[in-house]
Enzyme design. Structure first.
Site, PDB file in Angstrom:
ATOM      1  N   HIS A 282      34.902  57.832  45.628  1.00  7.89           N
ATOM      2  CA  HIS A 282      35.926  57.245  44.764  1.00  7.89           C
ATOM      3  C   HIS A 282      35.324  57.088  43.369  1.00  7.89           C
ATOM      4  O   HIS A 282      34.164  56.703  43.223  1.00  7.89           O
ATOM      5  CB  HIS A 282      36.351  55.891  45.343  1.00  7.89           C
ATOM      6  CG  HIS A 282      37.267  55.125  44.449  1.00  7.89           C
ATOM      7  ND1 HIS A 282      38.356  55.704  43.827  1.00  7.89           N
ATOM      8  CD2 HIS A 282      37.275  53.818  44.066  1.00  7.89           C
ATOM      9  CE1 HIS A 282      38.985  54.794  43.122  1.00  7.89           C
ATOM     10  NE2 HIS A 282      38.352  53.641  43.234  1.00  7.89           N
TER      11      HIS A 282
ATOM     12  N   ASN B 247      39.422  55.711  36.728  1.00 10.37           N
ATOM     13  CA  ASN B 247      39.755  55.355  38.108  1.00 10.37           C
ATOM     14  C   ASN B 247      41.235  55.658  38.356  1.00 10.37           C
ATOM     15  O   ASN B 247      42.106  54.969  37.825  1.00 10.37           O
ATOM     16  CB  ASN B 247      39.452  53.857  38.322  1.00 10.37           C
ATOM     17  CG  ASN B 247      39.720  53.410  39.745  1.00 10.37           C
ATOM     18  OD1 ASN B 247      40.334  54.124  40.538  1.00 10.37           O
ATOM     19  ND2 ASN B 247      39.262  52.219  40.077  1.00 10.37           N
TER      20      ASN B 247
ATOM     21  N   CYS C  73      42.837  51.981  46.259  1.00 11.04           N
ATOM     22  CA  CYS C  73      41.829  53.015  45.995  1.00 11.04           C
ATOM     23  C   CYS C  73      41.250  53.619  47.277  1.00 11.04           C
ATOM     24  O   CYS C  73      40.605  54.664  47.236  1.00 11.04           O
ATOM     25  CB  CYS C  73      40.707  52.455  45.138  1.00 11.04           C
ATOM     26  SG  CYS C  73      41.300  51.809  43.575  1.00 11.04           S
TER      27      CYS C  73
HETATM   28  O1  UT7 Z   1      38.783  50.966  42.358  1.00  9.94           O
HETATM   29  C1  UT7 Z   1      38.605  49.678  42.813  1.00  9.94           C
HETATM   30  C2  UT7 Z   1      37.215  49.327  42.748  1.00  9.94           C
HETATM   31  N1  UT7 Z   1      36.925  48.836  41.428  1.00  9.94           N
HETATM   32  C3  UT7 Z   1      35.691  48.793  41.038  1.00  9.94           C
HETATM   33  O2  UT7 Z   1      34.831  49.236  41.758  1.00  9.94           O
HETATM   34  C4  UT7 Z   1      35.377  48.102  39.751  1.00  9.94           C
HETATM   35  C5  UT7 Z   1      34.132  47.281  39.935  1.00  9.94           C
HETATM   36  N2  UT7 Z   1      33.684  46.593  38.732  1.00  9.94           N
HETATM   37  C6  UT7 Z   1      33.195  47.247  37.673  1.00  9.94           C
HETATM   38  O3  UT7 Z   1      33.206  48.453  37.612  1.00  9.94           O
HETATM   39  C7  UT7 Z   1      32.564  46.438  36.573  1.00  9.94           C
HETATM   40  O4  UT7 Z   1      32.440  45.076  36.989  1.00  9.94           O
HETATM   41  C8  UT7 Z   1      33.371  46.479  35.249  1.00  9.94           C
HETATM   42  C9  UT7 Z   1      33.218  47.871  34.601  1.00  9.94           C
HETATM   43  C10 UT7 Z   1      34.794  46.148  35.498  1.00  9.94           C
HETATM   44  C11 UT7 Z   1      32.799  45.458  34.245  1.00  9.94           C
HETATM   45  O5  UT7 Z   1      31.416  45.655  34.052  1.00  9.94           O
HETATM   46  P1  UT7 Z   1      30.429  44.396  34.114  1.00  9.94           P
HETATM   47  O6  UT7 Z   1      29.093  44.904  33.778  1.00  9.94           O
HETATM   48  O7  UT7 Z   1      30.614  43.750  35.456  1.00  9.94           O
HETATM   49  O8  UT7 Z   1      30.959  43.496  32.928  1.00  9.94           O
HETATM   50  P2  UT7 Z   1      31.509  42.001  32.986  1.00  9.94           P
HETATM   51  O9  UT7 Z   1      32.830  41.946  33.631  1.00  9.94           O
HETATM   52  O10 UT7 Z   1      30.425  41.111  33.486  1.00  9.94           O
HETATM   53  O11 UT7 Z   1      31.703  41.701  31.443  1.00  9.94           O
HETATM   54  C12 UT7 Z   1      30.566  41.634  30.536  1.00  9.94           C
HETATM   55  C13 UT7 Z   1      31.077  41.269  29.172  1.00  9.94           C
HETATM   56  C14 UT7 Z   1      31.978  40.048  29.136  1.00  9.94           C
HETATM   57  O12 UT7 Z   1      31.696  39.342  27.933  1.00  9.94           O
HETATM   58  P3  UT7 Z   1      30.753  38.041  27.936  1.00  9.94           P
HETATM   59  O13 UT7 Z   1      31.417  37.082  28.868  1.00  9.94           O
HETATM   60  O14 UT7 Z   1      29.428  38.532  28.474  1.00  9.94           O
HETATM   61  O15 UT7 Z   1      30.728  37.644  26.511  1.00  9.94           O
HETATM   62  C15 UT7 Z   1      33.375  40.615  29.050  1.00  9.94           C
HETATM   63  O16 UT7 Z   1      34.274  39.746  28.406  1.00  9.94           O
HETATM   64  O17 UT7 Z   1      31.880  42.346  28.644  1.00  9.94           O
HETATM   65  C16 UT7 Z   1      33.143  41.834  28.198  1.00  9.94           C
HETATM   66  N3  UT7 Z   1      34.158  42.871  28.383  1.00  9.94           N
HETATM   67  C17 UT7 Z   1      34.373  43.837  27.490  1.00  9.94           C
HETATM   68  N4  UT7 Z   1      33.837  44.108  26.305  1.00  9.94           N
HETATM   69  C18 UT7 Z   1      34.279  45.196  25.653  1.00  9.94           C
HETATM   70  C19 UT7 Z   1      34.974  43.048  29.462  1.00  9.94           C
HETATM   71  N5  UT7 Z   1      35.740  44.134  29.264  1.00  9.94           N
HETATM   72  C20 UT7 Z   1      35.383  44.649  28.061  1.00  9.94           C
HETATM   73  C21 UT7 Z   1      35.800  45.769  27.334  1.00  9.94           C
HETATM   74  N6  UT7 Z   1      35.241  46.017  26.134  1.00  9.94           N
HETATM   75  N7  UT7 Z   1      36.757  46.618  27.785  1.00  9.94           N
END
Ligand code: UT7
Length: 332
Positions: free
Chosen positions: A256, A286, A123
């Site tokens: 980005h 992304n 990225c």
């Molecule tokens: O380009 C490279 C750079 N990349 C980035 O900058 C990405 C950086 N990270 C992010 O943007 C965020 O961390 C994400 C969008 C990937 C995730 O958001 P988050 O607020 O950090 O969520 P999380 O990973 O902590 O997940 C929260 C909950 C989890 O469930 P529990 O454990 O709380 O029950 C996940 O299992 O959301 C769940 N979850 C989903 N639920 C519905 C994870 N993916 C999904 C989904 N739909 N697609």
């Protein structure tokens, strides 16, 4: 960790004179995804700001998208392909293991006066390519270059992993860089690039040629998020300082497009008004190395950026690799 900067006047200025972009026709909405896996439009929008993404056609390749974006940029610049003496394609999803996608792009464009090679910094690839091209032009190795970010990330996603599959999309963006010996304080004013391989395991693909299979994207989202906020803020500071400008002189932030929340935090840091921060993540998701030039082209094509505006670009991704660049856009 490595850093490079360039902001000096004994070399030609490296003008950013035009841009182009291409998005594949097929659109996949969050609702479409919620029929394929356990996710929802609400979750995806709240956590990332994404509403939809474009998906490459079955018969399309990364090089096809790159060529479309490049033609677009050449049209805007009013240049023929013969004028181009260097092509860099930033991509993580090349057509083939070799030759470089840039070689294929050179062939498809008919740009036979240009050397061509790929850069792989995921990225951050577009910022790495800008940094590299800037140094090459300042060193006299080229006068007019095409810098392209092109990605078919949908091909390396695990479509059963809701933690990554909902976040990425496909597309390509390009810019034209032109040397100018009489344009001090125009063009690329500074660029900084950084790498820290200690964090390679928080965002990677579990495959590649030497492993014998292609693999799919794996990400520890929260870890990447934390690094993104901290490292992008730091490298923006470093690039702005190296440019000799102050934060208040930055007219546009073209970040980005990984997550709306990250973009909003950086906006706050730079204290920029909403209308000066380019956001395409809702429609493009992304697109890795393509995301910055895709976003940049959107505002260039709407004539929102005026000649002389100062733009800050930044990106971070697998590596971890990250960087930022400051440029005064257009010609004096
Ligand atoms: O380009 C490279 C750079 N990349 C980035 O900058 C990405 C950086 N990270 C992010 O943007 C965020 O961390 C994400 C969008 C990937 C995730 O958001 P988050 O607020 O950090 O969520 P999380 O990973 O902590 O997940 C929260 C909950 C989890 O469930 P529990 O454990 O709380 O029950 C996940 O299992 O959301 C769940 N979850 C989903 N639920 C519905 C994870 N993916 C999904 C989904 N739909 N697609």
């Amino acid at each position: 960790m490595t850093a490079s900067t360039s902001a000096t006047s004994q070399f030609p200025s490296v003008l950013v004179t035009a841009s182009g972009s291409y998005l594949p026709e097929k659109i996949l909405t969050n609702d479409d995804l919620s029929k394929m896996m356990d996710t929802s439009d609400e979750w995806i929008r709240q956590r990332s700001g994404i509403r939809q993404r474009h998906i490459i056609g079955d018969d399309e390749l990364t090089s096809d998208m790159a060529v479309n974006a490049a033609r677009n940029a050449l049209d805007m610049a009013g240049l023929s392909v013969d004028a181009i003496d260097g092509i860099i394609v930033a991509t993580t999803t090349p057509d083939d293991t070799f030759p470089s996608t840039a070689s294929t792009v050179q062939k498809k464009l008919g740009a036979f006066n240009a050397f061509a090679f790929d850069i792989q910094a995921v990225c951050a690839g577009f910022v790495y390519a800008l940094d590299t091209a800037d140094a090459m032009i300042k060193a006299g190795k080229a006068r007019k270059m095409l810098i392209i970010g092109a990605e078919a990330f949908s091909r390396i996603l695990d479509w059963t992993d809701r933690g990554t599959a909902v976040l990425f999309g496909d597309g390509a963006g390009a810019v034209v860089l032109e040397a100018d010996d009489n344009a001090p304080d125009w063009g690329i004013l500074s660029s900084v690039i950084f790498t820290d391989g200690r964090f390679r395991d928080i965002l990677y693909v579990d495959g590649g040629p030497s492993r014998g299979h292609v693999g799919t994207v794996k990400m520890s989202g929260q870890d990447v998020f934390k690094h993104a906020v901290e490292k992008l803020a730091h490298c923006l500071d470093a690039a702005i300082e190296a440019s000799g400008k102050s934060v208040s002189e930055i007219d546009w932030l073209v970040p980005h497009q990984a997550n709306l929340r990250i973009i909003n935090m950086l906006q706050k840091k730079l204290n920029m008004p909403d209308e000066r921060v380019v956001r395409t993540v809702d429609r493009h998701a992304n697109t890795s190395a393509a995301s910055i030039p895709l976003a940049f082209d959107e505002v260039m094509r709407k004539d929102m950026i005026s000649a002389g505006d100062i733009v800050a670009f930044e990106g971070i991704g697998g590596g971890l690799a990250w960087g930022a660049a400051i440029a005064r856009i257009g010609k004096p």
